[in-house]
Design a protein around this motif. Structure first.
Motif, PDB file in Angstrom:
ATOM      1  N   GLU A  71       0.542  -1.383  -0.181  1.00 45.85           N
ATOM      2  CA  GLU A  71       0.257   0.029   0.336  1.00 45.85           C
ATOM      3  C   GLU A  71       0.751   1.483   0.291  1.00 45.85           C
ATOM      4  O   GLU A  71       1.079   2.169  -0.505  1.00 45.85           O
ATOM      5  N   CYS A  89       3.559   2.352  -5.588  1.00 45.19           N
ATOM      6  CA  CYS A  89       3.175   3.577  -6.412  1.00 45.19           C
ATOM      7  C   CYS A  89       1.556   2.618  -7.087  1.00 45.19           C
ATOM      8  O   CYS A  89       1.232   3.778  -8.319  1.00 45.19           O
ATOM      9  N   GLY A  90       0.940   2.099  -6.016  1.00 44.42           N
ATOM     10  CA  GLY A  90      -0.285   2.123  -6.767  1.00 44.42           C
ATOM     11  C   GLY A  90      -0.256   0.675  -7.214  1.00 44.42           C
ATOM     12  O   GLY A  90      -1.273   0.627  -8.316  1.00 44.42           O
ATOM     13  N   GLU A 142      -2.920  -1.674  -7.410  1.00 41.33           N
ATOM     14  CA  GLU A 142      -4.603  -1.286  -7.727  1.00 41.33           C
ATOM     15  C   GLU A 142      -4.747  -1.374  -9.534  1.00 41.33           C
ATOM     16  O   GLU A 142      -4.881  -1.558 -10.378  1.00 41.33           O
ATOM     17  N   PHE A 143      -3.390  -0.955  -9.834  1.00 42.10           N
ATOM     18  CA  PHE A 143      -3.077  -0.726 -11.557  1.00 42.10           C
ATOM     19  C   PHE A 143      -3.402  -2.437 -12.123  1.00 42.10           C
ATOM     20  O   PHE A 143      -3.866  -2.300 -12.987  1.00 42.10           O
ATOM     21  N   LYS A 155      -9.374  -2.030  -4.247  1.00 45.71           N
ATOM     22  CA  LYS A 155      -9.089  -0.650  -3.889  1.00 45.71           C
ATOM     23  C   LYS A 155      -8.036  -1.769  -2.170  1.00 45.71           C
ATOM     24  O   LYS A 155      -8.379  -2.582  -1.557  1.00 45.71           O
TER      25      LYS A 155
END
Length: 341
Positions: free
Chosen positions: A86, A90-91, A94-95, A101
């Protein structure tokens, strides 16, 4: 006196020799015999004959691919506050998952507690079209604060996750260090404790750059293969990842290197605990230490060439992170302690 990160440690000689031995030509994209050997070796070590083994070049890729395979775009992944997936990627999760989420939860000493997860899940109403759906749990072992989950703790958390149909991921960037610290077997720490996917680390423990996603559900294997290819993480000269991992796992090298790192951290912790006005923040269970010490000592150590990261300040004290690696020497530790004295 390099205590910033085990990411920066050198490559183990056995691993470098294995890389240099891979001359000539071989089929690309994992069609080589070395990759097949690594798959068989991982399955044997984990007592998981149907596990899918996907080699990648970074821990971020391993975590993101594992979570994307376990989680739909409308899913929620529960993890502890400050979890690497998390806070430091760098996400990527999620990417790679196209929108899942990450939901962070509090936890003492780097760990989640079953009751915390239960309370978080209770806030989600099954079938609510207005909210993400609880889909996965992600744990880190060794934790980001250097503490270690015992197998019983992993099993207790995965059992809570199962009550709501969540799948479980283990970020094992320092998995070998956790095994050495607990004495657990790889199987006991993973699928026998309810883990569905493991990010098996190697870069922090003597590899040039190789990690693996170990997926224990064969029904999801094809999806993992496609996701790895689509994300650009199926390398053409894949055998150079495999050569590293084969040398790492063969003859217990991975555990020997982790033991060296853990033992170095224990020696460093013992020396620090004897110094006035210096305090360890958490139990030193693997190869990471978080230490409170006067800011003047931080400056003195850095002026003498010590390298480490700051993790906050309170008054005239600093909290710093010290990480020992497989190649941390007694001389490094002795010099660092002498400077502080």
């Amino acid at each position: 006196m390099f205590f910033a990160s085990d990411n920066a440690s050198g490559v183990a000689p056995e691993v470098m020799a294995a890389l240099c031995a891979e001359g000539g030509s071989a089929l690309p994209y994992g069609g080589d015999p070395v990759t097949a050997e690594v798959t068989a070796l991982v399955r044997e070590i984990f007592a998981a004959p149907e596990a899918e083994v996907a080699l990648v070049a970074s821990g971020t890729a391993a975590n993101a691919l594992a979570l994307a395979t376990l989680t739909p775009p409308w899913g929620a992944v529960f993890c502890r506050e400050g979890a690497h997936v998390e806070a430091d990627e760098c996400g990527a999760a999620e990417f790679f998952s196209a929108g899942a989420k990450l939901v962070t939860l509090p936890g003492e000493g780097g760990k989640l507690a079953p009751e915390t997860l239960e309370a978080a899940l209770a806030r989600f109403t099954p079938g609510d079209l207005h909210a993400v759906r609880p889909a996965a749990l992600s744990l880190t072992n060794v934790t980001e604060l250097g503490t270690v989950y015992q197998t019983s703790e992993v099993a207790a958390l995965s059992a809570v996750a199962r009550t709501r149909g969540l799948l479980c991921h283990l970020d094992g960037a320092r998995f070998a260090n956790a095994l050495v610290a607990t004495g657990a077997t790889p199987a006991a720490m993973t699928w026998r404790s309810g883990i569905d996917a493991l990010s098996l680390g190697g870069t922090k423990n003597g590899l040039l750059g190789a990690e693996a996603v170990v997926l224990f559900d064969p029904a999801r294997a094809e999806e993992l293969r496609i996701r790895r290819k689509r994300s650009g993480h199926l390398l053409s000269k894949h055998r150079y990842l495999a050569a590293q991992m084969r040398a790492y796992l063969a003859d217990g090298l991975w555990l020997r290197l982790a033991r060296q790192a853990n033992e170095a951290a224990a020696r460093l912790a013992s020396g620090l605990s004897g110094l006035p006005d210096v305090q360890l923040q958490h139990p030193v269970e693997a190869n990471l230490l978080f230490v409170d010490l006067p800011a003047t000592l931080c400056r003195r150590a850095r002026d003498a060439g010590a390298v480490f990261y700051d993790y906050g300040a309170t008054g005239d004290h600093m909290t710093v992170r010290l990480v020992c690696s497989w190649n941390t020497t007694d001389a490094d530790i002795a010099e660092f302690l002498a400077i502080l004295r």
